[in-house]
Write an enzyme that holds these catalytic residues in place. Structure first.
Site, PDB file in Angstrom:
ATOM      1  N   GLU A 318       0.833  -1.212   0.000  1.00  0.00           N
ATOM      2  CA  GLU A 318       0.000   0.000   0.000  1.00  0.00           C
ATOM      3  C   GLU A 318       0.868   1.262   0.000  1.00  0.00           C
ATOM      4  OE1 GLU A 318      -4.104  -1.469   1.953  1.00  0.00           O
ATOM      5  OE2 GLU A 318      -2.663  -0.742   3.420  1.00  0.00           O
ATOM      6  N   ASP A 392      -8.244  -9.196   4.259  1.00  0.00           N
ATOM      7  CA  ASP A 392      -8.048  -8.029   5.128  1.00  0.00           C
ATOM      8  C   ASP A 392      -9.140  -7.935   6.191  1.00  0.00           C
ATOM      9  OD1 ASP A 392      -7.051  -5.726   6.168  1.00  0.00           O
ATOM     10  OD2 ASP A 392      -7.691  -4.424   4.538  1.00  0.00           O
ATOM     11  N   GLU A 420     -12.843  -2.573  11.914  1.00  0.00           N
ATOM     12  CA  GLU A 420     -12.879  -1.766  10.690  1.00  0.00           C
ATOM     13  C   GLU A 420     -13.975  -2.192   9.721  1.00  0.00           C
ATOM     14  OE1 GLU A 420      -9.119  -1.886   8.683  1.00  0.00           O
ATOM     15  OE2 GLU A 420      -9.934  -1.063   6.809  1.00  0.00           O
TER      16      GLU A 420
HETATM   17  C1  GCU Z   1      -6.184  -2.326   5.893  1.00  0.00           C
HETATM   18  C2  GCU Z   1      -6.569  -1.004   6.488  1.00  0.00           C
HETATM   19  C3  GCU Z   1      -5.441  -0.003   6.405  1.00  0.00           C
HETATM   20  C4  GCU Z   1      -4.175  -0.620   7.017  1.00  0.00           C
HETATM   21  C5  GCU Z   1      -3.869  -1.933   6.348  1.00  0.00           C
HETATM   22  C6  GCU Z   1      -2.715  -2.686   6.994  1.00  0.00           C
HETATM   23  O1  GCU Z   1      -6.043  -2.213   4.519  1.00  0.00           O
HETATM   24  O2  GCU Z   1      -7.693  -0.502   5.806  1.00  0.00           O
HETATM   25  O3  GCU Z   1      -5.845   1.148   7.099  1.00  0.00           O
HETATM   26  O4  GCU Z   1      -3.112   0.247   6.881  1.00  0.00           O
HETATM   27  O5  GCU Z   1      -4.973  -2.784   6.441  1.00  0.00           O
HETATM   28  O6  GCU Z   1      -2.986  -3.628   7.725  1.00  0.00           O
HETATM   29  O7  GCU Z   1      -1.573  -2.361   6.759  1.00  0.00           O
END
Ligand code: GCU
Length: 732
Positions: A318, A392, A420
């Site tokens: 990400e 996730d 979440e």
């Molecule tokens: C999910 C979450 C993110 C977080 C990511 C992670 O995608 O929405 O906010 O950073 O997990 O676990 O790194």
């Protein structure tokens, strides 16, 4: 503001009804005390038994952890017994509570506890009813090899009293299954919490190190009471500034508060820190300057925090920086940090939640594809931190295939306590049944054996649980009374992953609300039904990631556009033929990542657990499932069952009027009202969307949707960083 206006209106409306409710004998319950309320024992016979059994306390303080144990006993016994218990130097009479280690208590050293203490190990404890001083006095003994075990034993004993267990014949030996029992805070240095729904960060960086909030100690007490022994203070999406001297003194101040409670501090390490705060031109893990920088940084951290736990790293996921930016592997990156920490005994927790910049054929396969080839490549002080499922933190996922795939590298299982994808602060969803599901799943890496129990398989590689914390600076810590149960359950499972959800729920209800069976039975039943209810109204039959974009609150099965594998349509694959993601050999073949016979079980329509059907298979709308109903009929039944269960939870809770203090009674009622509204929102928005593909009718009598599909699609959520909700949804 905690409850939105609609909920508030409902709360106010209910006040009149509650005017005559009986307030139990305890201060107003604002949730601050969590499960450490120590309300006076309500059962008078039990109270008399406890008062006779505990008439003096013998414990040598002196050392901070022993002092913490003594403080907790004084506080707890005062509250539970309703009177102070005198402290003596040595047992003087019947009714001694004797607490300590063989090293700090001559009376304990003289007892025949050697075998039990061996079983208890370094962190465990022994609690026994025994005669002491040559058989002269009856005592209860809380003994351990180390002071921290004593503290854990003290909390266990207090829990026995809180749940009104008999003390006669007490004989407990308890040791944690995992050495690492960690909370992961996704807290940013500016005070916000990523995916936090309980206020701002607990860590008040601006006033540290000079001023320490009293909450820090209570946070440590709460964690120690359920066996948590480490905390990662910062977000996995890391900020390098936490590693600068100005912040390290603040971290050291927190570590000082937590140390007596056995809680080590860990930090997230931003991989590009050598560039951002070190002035280097690169963060290449094989560059000598970079390696030297991290080694010096580790030395500096350990000078400030001698028992620092280590680093958690999210790399090449990400958009986070990582070794692949330099064409190096995850092992190159992790090993560099491991080498820097090794002289000090520190660990690297390298996350397997990798989510690369290229869109893969099937996102859920990326972790195994990247990490399995590296199984032999990691240093011994590296753990790979793996989410419970391959996607996730969805309401339901199969277990992560990496658990069966890494035979040499130790693993940590990451669970998400902050909900979440499960209604965040407002929906009542008890997560233990979900965690139990993965902890007991069979990987068949070495024959049958649960992932978490690790009796015989690759799961035996699991060294601990890491829970993404749901704690913030809200007065009640977690944003709602019932969210506290998930923090509690996480700690209890990290200590004993085979503890049944029902037992965890029951002890939490007894401690938190009441030992009255008229409360315990229905509330436990609500909690145990709640996760399946959420699965049903959100993502039944193996659907996943159907939440609205970004904030993940509320339904968005139509979400498309942008990066494909971040959209709902990528995961649901709805079309005129049917629904679901084909992960068999005719599709992405993600099933190949599971070992036989799990692979075959998931790949076959005949044997796949129906709760995971659409995770692994694309199923025709009119195809018949095991129930004899078509997929369409079965989907509708599941969505409706979700709504119906929430309504049953509402009725069940309403039946507790007068048995639960009015404050919490009304708060929970308000949240359940939100949940019922939003369960319908999920059901109606989802069913209408699927119907636009299936073109099948709703059966006669099916509860009609309040709005059109277009109405649900046009709902927009205001960008409120704390409560990113669709307020408009309260209009129906
Ligand atoms: C999910 C979450 C993110 C977080 C990511 C992670 O995608 O929405 O906010 O950073 O997990 O676990 O790194």
């Amino acid at each position: 503001m905690k409850i939105r206006w609609v909920a508030l209106a409902s709360v106010l409306a209910s006040c009149g009804l509650l005017a005559g409710a009986r307030e139990p004998n305890h201060a107003p319950e604002d949730g601050y005390e969590l499960w450490l309320r120590y309300a006076r024992v309500a059962d008078t016979a039990r109270l008399a038994e406890y008062r006779a059994a505990i008439r003096e306390l013998v414990l040598t303080p002196g050392e901070p952890t022993m002092q913490a144990a003594r403080d907790e006993l004084v506080l707890g016994l005062n509250g539970l017994l309703g009177r102070p218990v005198p402290v003596a130097d040595a047992p003087t009479r019947d009714g001694t509570l004797l607490v300590g280690t063989p090293a700090n208590s001559p009376a304990i050293a003289a007892l025949p506890l050697a075998a039990a203490l061996r079983e208890a190990g370094p962190e465990g404890f022994v609690i026994k009813a025994l005669p002491v001083r040559g058989g002269g006095h009856h005592a209860i003994v809380v003994a351990a090899n180390r002071n921290i075990g004593v503290l854990y034993g003290v909390f266990h004993l207090l829990r026995l009293l809180q749940t009104e267990e008999p003390l006669a014949g007490l004989d407990v030996v308890s040791a944690p299954r995992y050495g690492l029992r960690l909370l992961n805070h996704w807290d940013n240095l500016n005070g916000t919490v990523e995916r936090g729904y309980a206020g701002a960060s607990l860590w008040e960086w601006a006033s540290l190190p000079d001023s320490g909030h009293p909450r820090y100690r209570d946070y440590a007490r709460a964690n120690a009471s359920i066996g948590i022994n480490g905390t990662v203070l910062t977000n996995v999406n890391a900020n390098a500034l936490i590693l600068t001297p100005a912040y390290l003194v603040k971290v050291a101040a927190l570590a000082r508060v937590f140390r007596p409670y056995g809680i080590k501090v860990y930090l997230t390490a931003r991989f590009s820190a050598p560039i951002e705060i070190g002035g280097l031109p690169t963060a290449d893990p094989l560059d000598a300057r970079v390696r030297a920088w991290w080694a010096a940084k580790a030395d500096e951290i350990y000078r400030a925090i001698p028992d620092f736990g280590g680093f958690v790293v999210k790399a090449n996921s990400e958009g986070q920086p990582g070794p692949q930016d330099y064409h190096r592997s995850h092992a190159d990156g992790a090993n560099m940090l491991a080498d820097a920490l090794a002289p000090h005994g520190g660990m690297v927790m390298w996350r397997a939640f990798v989510y690369s910049s290229e869109v893969p054929t099937d996102r859920v396969m990326q972790a195994v594809d990247e990490f399995e080839p590296l199984d032999e490549a990691f240093r011994t002080n590296v753990l790979i931190q793996v989410k419970n499922g391959p996607l996730d933190f969805q309401p339901r996922e199969p277990f992560h295939p990496l658990f069966g795939r890494m035979s040499r590298t130790p693993l940590l299982m990451e669970l998400q306590i902050t909900k979440e994808y499960l209604g965040q602060d407002s929906h009542l969803v008890f997560l233990a049944p979900m965690w139990e599901e993965v902890l007991r799943a069979d990987t068949y890496a070495r024959g049958p054996g649960g992932v978490g129990g690790g009796s015989s398989d690759g799961a035996g590689r699991i060294r601990g649980l890491a829970g993404v914390a749901n704690v913030g600076n809200d007065r009640d810590w977690c944003g709602s009374d019932f969210n506290q149960a998930n923090w509690y359950a996480f700690g209890r499972l990290a200590w004993d992953p085979m503890l049944p959800s029902a037992a965890i729920a029951e002890s939490w209800v007894r401690i938190t609300f009441s030992n009255d069976p008229r409360v315990v039975r229905p509330v436990v039943a609500m909690m145990l039904a709640s996760r399946e209810a959420a699965v049903n109204y959100m993502t039944p039959l193996g659907l996943a990631h159907q939440m609205a974009r970004g904030h993940h609150y509320g339904p968005g099965p139509w979400v498309t556009g942008g990066r494909a594998d971040q959209t709902s349509v990528y995961f649901n694959r709805a079309d005129s033929i049917g629904l679901g993601f084909d992960r068999t050999p005719t599709g992405s073949n993600a099933v190949r990542q599971y070992l036989p016979p799990v692979r075959e079980r998931f790949a076959s329509r005949d044997s796949v657990p129906e709760v995971l059907l659409l995770w692994f298979h694309h199923v025709g709308w009119r195809e018949r499932l095991r129930s004899g109903r078509t997929l369409w009929e079965e989907l509708l039944a599941h969505y409706q069952a979700g709504v119906d269960t929430v309504r049953w939870m509402q009725r069940t809770w309403d039946g507790l009027d007068g048995l639960v203090d009015a404050g919490r009674f009304r708060r929970v009622q308000g949240f359940l009202r939100i949940q019922e509204t939003e369960a319908r929102w999920w059901r109606d928005a989802s069913v209408l969307y699927w119907q636009s593909f299936s073109h099948l009718p709703l059966p006669p009598g099916y509860e009609a949707s309040a709005h059109s599909l277009d109405w649900y699609r046009q709902l927009r959520c205001p960008p409120d960083p704390r409560k990113p909700r669709c307020d408009a949804v309260t209009g129906f």
